[in-house]
Design a protein around this motif. Structure first.
Motif, PDB file in Angstrom:
ATOM      1  N   GLY A 185       0.582  -1.215   0.370  1.00 15.38           N
ATOM      2  CA  GLY A 185       0.215   0.012  -0.181  1.00 15.38           C
ATOM      3  C   GLY A 185       0.976   1.466   0.164  1.00 15.38           C
ATOM      4  O   GLY A 185       2.447   1.123  -0.343  1.00 15.38           O
ATOM      5  N   PHE A 186      -0.065   2.741   0.370  1.00 10.72           N
ATOM      6  CA  PHE A 186       0.838   3.917   0.398  1.00 10.72           C
ATOM      7  C   PHE A 186       0.990   4.930   1.142  1.00 10.72           C
ATOM      8  O   PHE A 186       1.331   5.888   1.501  1.00 10.72           O
ATOM      9  CB  PHE A 186       0.561   4.659  -1.815  1.00 10.72           C
ATOM     10  N   SER A 187       0.408   3.840   2.376  1.00 10.94           N
ATOM     11  CA  SER A 187       0.289   4.981   3.647  1.00 10.94           C
ATOM     12  C   SER A 187       1.816   5.116   3.478  1.00 10.94           C
ATOM     13  O   SER A 187       1.859   4.214   4.279  1.00 10.94           O
ATOM     14  CB  SER A 187      -1.180   4.457   5.046  1.00 10.94           C
ATOM     15  N   GLN A 188       1.737   6.086   5.298  1.00  7.96           N
ATOM     16  CA  GLN A 188       2.432   7.081   5.407  1.00  7.96           C
ATOM     17  C   GLN A 188       1.724   7.046   7.100  1.00  7.96           C
ATOM     18  O   GLN A 188       1.165   7.179   7.665  1.00  7.96           O
ATOM     19  CB  GLN A 188       3.256   7.884   5.083  1.00  7.96           C
ATOM     20  N   SER A 189       3.504   6.984   8.067  1.00  8.52           N
ATOM     21  CA  SER A 189       3.900   7.518   9.539  1.00  8.52           C
ATOM     22  C   SER A 189       5.434   7.706   9.628  1.00  8.52           C
ATOM     23  O   SER A 189       6.026   7.110   8.817  1.00  8.52           O
ATOM     24  CB  SER A 189       2.513   6.091  10.619  1.00  8.52           C
ATOM     25  N   LYS A 190       5.473   7.485  11.201  1.00  7.33           N
ATOM     26  CA  LYS A 190       6.759   8.926  11.005  1.00  7.33           C
ATOM     27  C   LYS A 190       7.427   8.229  12.238  1.00  7.33           C
ATOM     28  O   LYS A 190       6.320   8.124  13.775  1.00  7.33           O
ATOM     29  CB  LYS A 190       7.208   9.625  10.712  1.00  7.33           C
ATOM     30  N   ILE A 191       8.776   8.431  12.908  1.00 13.95           N
ATOM     31  CA  ILE A 191       8.863   7.865  14.682  1.00 13.95           C
ATOM     32  C   ILE A 191       9.771   9.254  13.854  1.00 13.95           C
ATOM     33  O   ILE A 191      10.759   9.455  13.005  1.00 13.95           O
ATOM     34  CB  ILE A 191       9.982   6.546  14.977  1.00 13.95           C
ATOM     35  N   SER A 192       9.512   9.718  15.227  1.00 12.07           N
ATOM     36  CA  SER A 192      10.893  10.716  15.324  1.00 12.07           C
ATOM     37  C   SER A 192      10.914  10.867  17.076  1.00 12.07           C
ATOM     38  O   SER A 192      10.905  10.179  17.970  1.00 12.07           O
ATOM     39  CB  SER A 192      10.379  12.457  14.915  1.00 12.07           C
ATOM     40  N   GLY A 193      12.155  12.109  17.704  1.00 12.28           N
ATOM     41  CA  GLY A 193      12.325  11.895  18.555  1.00 12.28           C
ATOM     42  C   GLY A 193      13.810  12.771  18.867  1.00 12.28           C
ATOM     43  O   GLY A 193      14.676  12.643  17.904  1.00 12.28           O
ATOM     44  N   TYR A 194      14.484  13.214  20.238  1.00 10.61           N
ATOM     45  CA  TYR A 194      15.208  14.020  20.223  1.00 10.61           C
ATOM     46  C   TYR A 194      16.470  12.494  21.256  1.00 10.61           C
ATOM     47  O   TYR A 194      15.594  11.601  22.103  1.00 10.61           O
ATOM     48  CB  TYR A 194      15.499  15.062  20.870  1.00 10.61           C
ATOM     49  N   ILE A 195      17.712  12.517  21.061  1.00 14.11           N
ATOM     50  CA  ILE A 195      18.117  12.017  22.246  1.00 14.11           C
ATOM     51  C   ILE A 195      19.214  12.209  23.011  1.00 14.11           C
ATOM     52  O   ILE A 195      19.894  13.788  22.140  1.00 14.11           O
ATOM     53  CB  ILE A 195      18.905  10.318  20.977  1.00 14.11           C
ATOM     54  N   THR A 196      19.238  12.177  24.372  1.00 16.63           N
ATOM     55  CA  THR A 196      20.141  13.683  24.590  1.00 16.63           C
ATOM     56  C   THR A 196      20.876  12.150  26.132  1.00 16.63           C
ATOM     57  O   THR A 196      20.462  10.884  26.522  1.00 16.63           O
ATOM     58  CB  THR A 196      18.669  14.443  26.137  1.00 16.63           C
ATOM     59  N   ASN A 197      21.561  12.952  26.708  1.00 13.14           N
ATOM     60  CA  ASN A 197      22.262  11.718  27.311  1.00 13.14           C
ATOM     61  C   ASN A 197      21.804  11.968  29.280  1.00 13.14           C
ATOM     62  O   ASN A 197      21.098  12.590  29.393  1.00 13.14           O
ATOM     63  CB  ASN A 197      24.229  12.196  27.544  1.00 13.14           C
ATOM     64  N   SER A 198      22.239  11.540  30.451  1.00 13.44           N
ATOM     65  CA  SER A 198      22.110  11.741  31.396  1.00 13.44           C
ATOM     66  C   SER A 198      22.660  12.725  32.041  1.00 13.44           C
ATOM     67  O   SER A 198      21.795  13.651  33.087  1.00 13.44           O
ATOM     68  CB  SER A 198      22.497  10.693  32.797  1.00 13.44           C
ATOM     69  N   ASN A 199      23.093  14.001  31.343  1.00 11.68           N
ATOM     70  CA  ASN A 199      22.805  14.858  32.026  1.00 11.68           C
ATOM     71  C   ASN A 199      22.152  16.485  31.577  1.00 11.68           C
ATOM     72  O   ASN A 199      21.920  16.998  31.385  1.00 11.68           O
ATOM     73  CB  ASN A 199      24.692  15.803  31.489  1.00 11.68           C
ATOM     74  N   ASN A 200      21.109  15.352  29.851  1.00  9.76           N
ATOM     75  CA  ASN A 200      20.022  15.683  29.794  1.00  9.76           C
ATOM     76  C   ASN A 200      20.497  16.889  28.371  1.00  9.76           C
ATOM     77  O   ASN A 200      19.886  17.981  27.576  1.00  9.76           O
ATOM     78  CB  ASN A 200      19.148  16.663  30.533  1.00  9.76           C
ATOM     79  N   GLU A 201      21.934  16.737  27.767  1.00  5.24           N
ATOM     80  CA  GLU A 201      22.539  17.387  27.251  1.00  5.24           C
ATOM     81  C   GLU A 201      22.393  16.266  25.543  1.00  5.24           C
ATOM     82  O   GLU A 201      22.447  15.407  25.439  1.00  5.24           O
ATOM     83  CB  GLU A 201      24.279  17.336  27.243  1.00  5.24           C
ATOM     84  N   LYS A 202      21.751  17.775  24.689  1.00  2.00           N
ATOM     85  CA  LYS A 202      21.150  17.073  22.785  1.00  2.00           C
ATOM     86  C   LYS A 202      22.455  16.065  22.423  1.00  2.00           C
ATOM     87  O   LYS A 202      24.166  16.735  22.258  1.00  2.00           O
ATOM     88  CB  LYS A 202      21.000  18.153  22.522  1.00  2.00           C
ATOM     89  N   LEU A 203      22.773  14.728  21.933  1.00  2.00           N
ATOM     90  CA  LEU A 203      23.584  14.341  21.555  1.00  2.00           C
ATOM     91  C   LEU A 203      23.660  14.175  20.119  1.00  2.00           C
ATOM     92  O   LEU A 203      22.390  13.601  19.106  1.00  2.00           O
ATOM     93  CB  LEU A 203      23.415  12.176  21.916  1.00  2.00           C
ATOM     94  N   ALA A 204      24.231  14.681  19.203  1.00  2.00           N
ATOM     95  CA  ALA A 204      24.956  14.814  17.437  1.00  2.00           C
ATOM     96  C   ALA A 204      25.218  12.849  17.485  1.00  2.00           C
ATOM     97  O   ALA A 204      26.247  12.411  17.836  1.00  2.00           O
ATOM     98  CB  ALA A 204      25.473  15.596  17.222  1.00  2.00           C
ATOM     99  N   GLY A 205      25.076  12.471  16.249  1.00  2.00           N
ATOM    100  CA  GLY A 205      25.955  11.608  15.194  1.00  2.00           C
ATOM    101  C   GLY A 205      25.192   9.761  15.969  1.00  2.00           C
ATOM    102  O   GLY A 205      25.544   9.499  15.482  1.00  2.00           O
ATOM    103  N   VAL A 206      24.169  10.005  17.105  1.00  2.00           N
ATOM    104  CA  VAL A 206      23.663   8.783  17.731  1.00  2.00           C
ATOM    105  C   VAL A 206      22.591   7.649  15.997  1.00  2.00           C
ATOM    106  O   VAL A 206      22.697   8.955  15.000  1.00  2.00           O
ATOM    107  CB  VAL A 206      22.685   9.174  18.600  1.00  2.00           C
ATOM    108  N   LEU A 207      24.045   7.016  15.711  1.00  2.00           N
ATOM    109  CA  LEU A 207      23.253   5.872  15.469  1.00  2.00           C
ATOM    110  C   LEU A 207      22.211   5.585  15.582  1.00  2.00           C
ATOM    111  O   LEU A 207      21.821   4.463  16.115  1.00  2.00           O
ATOM    112  CB  LEU A 207      23.873   4.773  15.079  1.00  2.00           C
TER     113      LEU A 207
END
Length: 733
Positions: free
Chosen positions: A16-38
């Motif tokens: 079929g052709f329907s869509q849905s998505k997953i998104s979100g933010y990834i942080t460490n234990s100090n609530n710092e945003k983490l770049a480059g997470v696979l």
């Protein structure tokens, strides 16, 4: 073929052709945003990385349950399951710090687990890492993996050897389909260029349960490069220079994913002159020219994912012979091989609420010619292979996963040249299997069973009693095989894997029908149409210890093969050529690999790796031919950054010692030991706002005179390549 088309039509029809998505933010234990997470989705092998704000997003996801795996070096691996996905979902996660090496998802095994969760020990390496280790070709890079060697003819032809088994006993997969290029000949190369190959995976041991006949010794699985990330595009260029052969390799690629559709194209041109031995002499007609083109187009949405790939590879390579007079510099002389490979593949996934169907369909055309003179085509064979591999992933029941499937090929060989190595023939394979995976706590149990049938029919050719006569045969080979594997954590730092499996291989056309001079091997070969299946039983044990700064592994195996087929001299001669017969007897191979990885704290930039590999092959009291010598490989590597102008810098020194091979067969000779010293240095250099990847590798820096036991030029007294400096630059446009 009608059956294949019907299955393919069904897979497309239910999409079929329907869509849905997953998104979100990834942080460490100090609530710092983490770049480059696979971030990896297990159900369809989709991947993305977080941006500078720690944000990730998938816009086309399989319907139903999705398992997300989050990787970042220095942090614990995290798994998240999103169930019954029908609409958009937000999944924010926090990663806890812990020294952890990035683990790749293993594609070659059907359940697609990361290595820590996999029952089988599968060696995985990125092609970029192989190049950092000084690999001059794809097959050369594979030999840096413990337990893998190559049968070589100069620098242009290499055939993989896994734990002493080679030829048709090792299956090679590229683009999800098997590589079929008349691989029965020792002088028939792999025919796959490293350009456009993302990574390699090596299954050491019988993989017949997964792939059927010819996977008796193992599987080499080549993963094609990934498409660009969603709504991204990439243009890249790479140039290599090889000092010894004055060779060049130029690669250009472009890929983009503007929407649910994605596409890529990559081309490569490689040219090498004759290679030079340490004495300064060039080995005439070891030159070769290779052209390679890879293209792909894909589409994915909630209910389906389609990936269509095409690869064209053409090799024009010289064959070294005695008394050749040098002519020209780079263009191959006669005798030579002209080999063209076309490979088309289609991977189709269809997702249901709690299950999926996946199909791989392929067509390959191998056009192999050997030319003695400009107007004399001595050998010309066209091999056409249609293949299918359809798997149904049953709904998961608590901790139990199961897959049922069918596989098969329909293959036709047609001769057009003056000489015949094998007759015109048709080969049909059909196999069906069931495999299961059950996981609890830190334990995983995997088991399966499979049935295969192979039909081989050939046509009569020539006059009975004369050279080149092939009697028609019509034979069937059947086999049931099973495997069971168990993985457990003995402690927080120690895990073990035990695998017990059977495998089989039906005799190939050369072994069944040969009757003539095989020019590539310089002998008169006689086959035996009464040969039986090779049937093996292997036990494989793997132990691993991992701490924050130290790792050690030990692999051991024992492989017993009933009706092992091999070629042996008879002592007779025909027209001045030694006569060799194909015969079979029971054989056994045993040995293993062991190694360490040490990166001491606080010197985390320093790495020391060392590995030892051994294999012994016996047939009664005699040694099997083409068994690699023991090897001891060592690498000291440093990683560094210089202010803001050099990123991901590295420098490595390799000390690779190959022991003398004293366990040689009746028609081989002893091979002396040797030590090779290699060097590698490279990194990302900042130029303005852009980065240039640059590296220099020095192979055989001491210009050591040596010959490898598996070199086909050894019998002619020709040594392996001397010192070779490789310079590489690559950048994104």
């Amino acid at each position: 073929m009608k059956y294949l088309l019907s299955v393919m039509a069904f897979l497309f029809a239910v999409a079929g052709f329907s869509q849905s998505k997953i998104s979100g933010y990834i942080t460490n234990s100090n609530n710092e945003k983490l770049a480059g997470v696979l971030v990896h989705i297990e159900e369809n092998n989709a991947e993305t990385t977080t941006d500078a704000n720690g944000f990730y997003q998938f816009t086309t996801l399989p319907k139903g349950t999705n398992k997300l795996i989050f990787f970042l070096s220095g942090y614990e691996i995290l798994n998240k399951t999103v169930t019954h996905l029908e609409a958009d979902a937000v999944v924010n996660v926090t990663l806890n710090e812990k020294e952890q090496h990035l683990e790749e998802v293993i594609v070659s095994t059907f359940f697609n687990k990361i290595q820590a969760q996999n029952v089988m020990k599968v060696e995985h390496a990125k092609v970029s890492e192989l190049k950092e280790n000084g690999a001059t070709s794809l097959i050369d890079g594979l030999t840096t993996i413990a337990g893998v060697s190559q049968i070589s003819t100069g620098t242009s032809i290499g055939k993989p050897v896994i734990r002493g088994l080679s030829g048709n006993r090792v299956l090679v997969y590229s683009q999800g389909i098997r590589v079929e290029n008349q691989q029965f000949g020792e002088e028939h190369g792999l025919g796959v260029n490293s350009a456009g190959v993302e990574s390699v995976e090596v299954i050491k041991g019988p993989a017949s349960l997964l792939y059927g006949s010819d996977a008796l010794g193992g599987v080499i699985y080549l993963n094609p490069e990934k498409y660009a990330s969603y709504q991204e595009k990439e243009t890249s260029f790479e140039q290599q220079y090889f000092s010894n052969t004055q060779g060049t390799a130029t690669t250009f690629g472009f890929k983009a994913s503007p929407s649910n559709f994605k596409f890529l194209i990559r081309g490569n041109y490689t040219s090498h002159a004759d290679y030079k031995v340490p004495s300064g002499e060039r080995i005439i007609n070891t030159r070769f020219i290779e052209n390679d083109l890879k293209m792909g187009i894909g589409y994915a949405n909630t209910k389906m994912a389609t990936d269509f790939r095409y690869n064209f590879n053409q090799l024009d390579l010289g064959l070294p012979e005695e008394d050749l007079e040098n002519s020209g510099f780079r263009n191959p002389m006669f005798p030579k091989q002209d080999v063209a490979n076309h490979a088309l593949s289609l991977n189709q996934k269809v997702y249901f609420k709690n299950s999926k169907i996946e199909g791989d369909f392929g067509y390959t055309l191998n056009n192999r010619k050997e030319l003695e003179e400009a107007d004399e085509i001595a050998l010309s064979m066209k091999l056409q292979t249609a293949s299918y591999n359809v798997k149904y992933f049953l709904p998961k029941f608590i901790r139990l996963e199961a897959i049922v499937g069918i596989q098969g090929i329909d293959q036709t060989n047609t001769n057009f040249g003056e000489e015949l190595l094998i007759p015109d023939a048709n080969v049909k394979d059909f196999g069906t299997f069931l495999t299961t995976n059950y996981a609890w706590n830190s334990n995983v149990l995997q088991a399966g069973i499979r049935y295969d049938n192979r039909k081989i029919s050939t046509q009569t050719h020539g006059i009975e009693g004369e050279e080149g006569y092939f009697e028609a045969i019509d034979k069937q080979f059947d086999s049931f095989n099973a495997s069971v594997g168990y993985k457990t954590d003995l402690s927080e730092s120690i895990n073990s894997r035990l695998n017990i499996a059977s495998g089989f291989r039906a005799p190939n056309l050369s072994e069944l029908t040969s009757n003539g001079v095989h020019e590539g091997s310089n002998r008169y070969e006689i086959g035996d149409s009464s040969l039986k299946n090779e049937q093996n039983f292997q036990v494989d044990l793997n132990l691993e210890y991992k701490s924050q700064h130290f790792e050690i592994f030990v692999n051991g195996f024992y492989n017993h093969i009933n009706n092992y087929i091999y070629i042996t001299p008879t002592g007779a001669e025909i027209d001045g050529n030694d006569v060799y017969n194909y015969i079979q007897n029971n054989a056994s191979l045993f040995g293993g690999e062991a190694g360490i990885h040490f990166h001491p704290h606080p010197f985390d930039w320093l790495h020391f790796t060392s590995s030892f590999e051994n294999v012994t092959g016996k047939q009664g009291d005699n040694n099997l031919p083409l068994i690699p010598a023991n090897q001891w490989k060592n690498n000291i590597r440093t990683e560094f950054t210089l202010k803001d102008w050099l990123q991901k810098g590295y420098a490595s020194v390799f000390f690779n010692y190959t022991f003398a091979q004293n366990n040689f067969s009746t028609f081989e000779t002893k091979t002396n030991d040797y030590l090779l010293v290699n060097l590698a240095i490279g990194g990302k250099i900042k130029i303005g706002k852009n980065y240039l990847n640059a590296s220099v590798n020095g192979n055989n820096l001491l210009n050591k005179t040596y010959v490898n036991h598996l070199s086909r030029l050894k019998t002619d007294g020709i040594y392996n390549i001397g010192r070779n400096i490789i310079g590489t630059i690559s950048f994104d446009l």
